[in-house]
Design an enzyme around this catalytic site. Structure first.
Site, PDB file in Angstrom:
ATOM      1  CE  LYS A 140       1.663  -1.419   2.012  1.00 17.39           C
ATOM      2  NZ  LYS A 140       1.826   0.027   1.879  1.00 17.39           N
TER       3      LYS A 140
ATOM      4  CD  GLN B 267       2.812  -2.469   5.838  1.00 12.72           C
ATOM      5  OE1 GLN B 267       1.900  -1.646   5.940  1.00 12.72           O
ATOM      6  NE2 GLN B 267       3.987  -2.150   5.321  1.00 12.72           N
TER       7      GLN B 267
ATOM      8  CG  HIS C 143       7.487   6.519   3.047  1.00 10.98           C
ATOM      9  ND1 HIS C 143       6.488   6.588   4.005  1.00 10.98           N
ATOM     10  CD2 HIS C 143       7.446   5.247   2.564  1.00 10.98           C
ATOM     11  CE1 HIS C 143       5.865   5.414   4.076  1.00 10.98           C
ATOM     12  NE2 HIS C 143       6.433   4.589   3.219  1.00 10.98           N
TER      13      HIS C 143
ATOM     14  CG  ASP D  68       3.321   0.507  -3.590  1.00 11.17           C
ATOM     15  OD1 ASP D  68       3.456   1.610  -4.147  1.00 11.17           O
ATOM     16  OD2 ASP D  68       3.014   0.374  -2.394  1.00 11.17           O
TER      17      ASP D  68
ATOM     18  CD  GLU E  12       2.026   3.057   2.110  1.00  9.49           C
ATOM     19  OE1 GLU E  12       2.139   2.568   0.971  1.00  9.49           O
ATOM     20  OE2 GLU E  12       2.737   2.732   3.078  1.00  9.49           O
TER      21      GLU E  12
ATOM     22  CB  THR F 275      -4.578  -0.058  -4.468  1.00  8.36           C
ATOM     23  OG1 THR F 275      -3.918  -1.024  -3.646  1.00  8.36           O
ATOM     24  CG2 THR F 275      -3.599   1.020  -4.881  1.00  8.36           C
TER      25      THR F 275
ATOM     26  CD  GLU G 172       2.172   4.449  -2.925  1.00  8.69           C
ATOM     27  OE1 GLU G 172       2.628   4.055  -4.015  1.00  8.69           O
ATOM     28  OE2 GLU G 172       2.099   3.750  -1.908  1.00  8.69           O
TER      29      GLU G 172
ATOM     30  NE  ARG H 229       1.001   2.444   7.459  1.00  9.33           N
ATOM     31  CZ  ARG H 229       1.562   2.473   6.253  1.00  9.33           C
ATOM     32  NH1 ARG H 229       2.200   1.431   5.770  1.00  9.33           N
ATOM     33  NH2 ARG H 229       1.461   3.560   5.519  1.00  9.33           N
TER      34      ARG H 229
ATOM     35  CD  GLU I  21       6.082   8.784   6.256  1.00 12.58           C
ATOM     36  OE1 GLU I  21       7.083   9.405   5.904  1.00 12.58           O
ATOM     37  OE2 GLU I  21       5.224   8.358   5.443  1.00 12.58           O
TER      38      GLU I  21
END
Lengths: 398, 398
Positions: B241, B228, B123, B116, B187, B245, B189, B225, B346
């Site tokens: 994480k 993390q 970001h 990743d 996230e 995924t 991506e 979060r 965010e």
């Protein structure tokens, strides 16, 4: 007592019986069990009906056998012990013994995910002191959970594979410099090989460690300190590690280490429930690190702050699944003394205190250097088990 | 023009042709190519001799096909286009078209290693500002190399798989607290799927990107979060994480994105040689993030600071090998504006500025929430390609 000559007292007696994958000449990879300086051809043994494992021993890697689980692991072990100790089996088994000198060893299992922990308090403190002088050497989270991260499974290589010096960026006075690493290092570790998978969303308890983990391999997690130092903020080590991680060719089954479990260091502050382990046990593995044949350090695995069962419980507490072939390593094994550290970063204190190797002052690895990590463990009746070594020679950058 | 009805203008016309793996009922997994709301059964097509790929299309995953390389990828694509546009093939092909509503999609490929990256400047700056207020938002290394780390390949799941809220430790006023994550995030991506491997010790040049990378999948790298934040120093994200995924069920071939390559943002300071790319190209993918069906953000992939070709060159600059099935993701895609960010961290500025979703003020994910990420790309002649969506619903902690 085995009828195989020269086996007792060799470190690879019938109480050990580690598994690997070997080739003879240009033959296909075959599963074997080491006894003394011989390899028992397990594919041949299963073909001959001497051991039954549903074909799992006739595969090019150990993964199918690892997936079978502890009852089958134990049954196969008992059967191999019978074959090697009962004279009645000699005629059938002897043709299946191949001298170690005639085989080439392969990676014993296909690695699914590779996780690297950081579980030696001495190592973490040393690294903290070297990289963050004047600050508390351990970060606030360190004693609350076994810090770990994912490494690159695809670059796990078998002992003996040459290690090409990696290129990368390193910090320089006018910004980053690109080129071959100038601070190539080792990390002497102990790895745990997962056999039995677990589904996504389920936590594996520390108490279920032996249901999932088949055995132990020595690991050298080669590390380019200069690349690592420049890249690792904020998402951790990446290219400084991913160029090669060497593992021993022989997996020592947990069953062989029954006499090696010892109380682990007390944990203070107390850990949260899912990390509680009763009894709280480490493994009395005594490592030796050889630099070009010279013993430079003897890291004691028994002193690791976090145990392999705690690491497994932590790895899955978020519901992460386990797969057959998952490998998790302890992190660098370092004891409290300078001659007990598992990295040259520590041995030479960040390269500031060279050591004498082969008559020369040395800090990090030079091209042509060979590093070998060995380990012993107590076996039954005062015997000693010798784990399969992990060795590698540094070759020049491409 | 395709003879298949309703295909043109659907986002899945004959200029797209993404690959996936599907099942019908309790049948075996089969490789398919999406066209409109139909799946062309590629296993059936190869069995019937309509496409030739040496059996690679008759496998339960795409890995064997991915390994064949670009000439075969392009030849298969041309042949599928022929089959779907030439009326002469209609009688043979029509029976191989399965309505999407009748299939269940599987993970399209077995993931080897998962990396990743962290390649959106917006970001990285946003996260820096939220986590390290008052300090420079970007760390000194960020503009010199594409920061990345390894994730857990074994917990990459196909779009639609429920995401179980993970347990873990989070920071509390009196030390760590253990329980289900209370700051579960997404996230958005873009992932790149490696087809052609490279040997250990060899660097892959940015210019060789299209020789190795088969195509693109949308990715949601679910992130806890709170877990993390507590665990990530000093070795990076781990359990925050590794619980899941999600990747899209459909891989869009690079061949379908020829019209989507656009100049990437200028890089200042200039990058070192191995990261130089001429021309320096990003992909004009326009993402949309839906929170319980409501569009909350439109992240623009074209603005990513580091391009996929640079990421590939970086990933292998230390000699790390590539394997078929390696997946590397871009990192969260965020643009300069609040309605262009790829994470709720965010979007709600660390949870301090709730947004209104479904009439309620929201910060992080609640049980039962569904997040879907979609994307479009320009196709030929003013057409639009729609990438396979990635979706997932949060289920309560076990």
């Amino acid at each position: 007592m085995s009828w195989v000559a020269g086996v007792e007292g060799s470190g690879y007696g019938v109480h050990h019986l580690p598994y690997g994958v070997f080739r003879v000449g240009s033959g296909e990879p075959r599963i074997g069990v080491r006894v003394g300086d011989l390899v028992l051809d397990m594919a041949g043994a299963e073909e001959a009906g001497l051991v039954l494992a549903g074909g799992a021993l006739r595969q090019p890697t150990l993964n199918a056998f690892l997936a079978l689980g502890r009852p089958q692991w134990t049954a196969s072990r008992q059967r191999i012990t019978e074959l090697l100790t009962d004279e009645a089996h000699r005629a059938a088994v002897e043709p299946l013994l191949v001298p170690l000198a005639e085989v080439r060893m392969e990676l014993p299992f296909e690695v699914a995910d590779y996780v690297d922990f950081y579980s030696s308090e001495h190592h973490a403190s040393n690294v903290g002191s070297i990289f963050r002088p004047g600050q508390p050497p351990l970060l606030p989270n360190w004693k609350h959970l076994p810090i770990g991260y994912h490494g690159r499974a695809g670059t796990v290589v078998v002992s003996g594979t040459p290690v090409v010096r990696p290129h990368g960026q390193r910090p320089g006075p006018q910004g980053p410099v690109y080129g071959p690493s100038v601070r190539l290092d080792i990390e002497a570790e102990v790895g745990f090989v997962v056999g039995v998978s677990s589904p996504l969303g389920r936590r594996v308890a520390a108490a279920d460690f032996a249901d999932h983990v088949f055995g132990v391999v020595l690991v050298n997690d080669w590390s380019a300190r200069d690349i690592q130092a420049w890249e690792y903020q904020p998402l951790g080590p990446f290219l400084g590690k991913s160029f090669a991680t060497s593992v021993a060719a022989w997996i020592t089954p947990l069953d062989a280490l029954r006499h090696a479990f010892v109380p682990a260091p007390e944990q203070d502050p107390p850990v949260v429930d899912y990390l509680r382990e009763e009894p709280h046990l480490g493994l009395d593995l005594r490592l030796t690190v050889y630099w070009n044949g010279e013993a430079v350090s003897e890291p004691p695995f028994a002193g690791m702050y976090w145990t392999p069962a705690q690491q497994l419980a932590h790895l899955t507490v978020n519901g992460a699944s386990l797969r057959t072939g998952d490998l998790y390593a302890s992190g660098t094994v370092s004891g409290p003394h300078r001659d007990q550290v598992g990295s040259f970063l520590e041995l030479t204190w960040g390269g500031t205190e060279p050591v004498v190797v082969g008559g020369a002052k040395r800090t990090f690895l030079a091209d042509g250097d060979t590093v070998t990590v060995t380990a012993t463990a107590p076996g039954p009746d005062g015997s000693t088990i010798e784990l399969g070594e992990v060795t590698g020679t540094v070759t020049p950058a491409n």
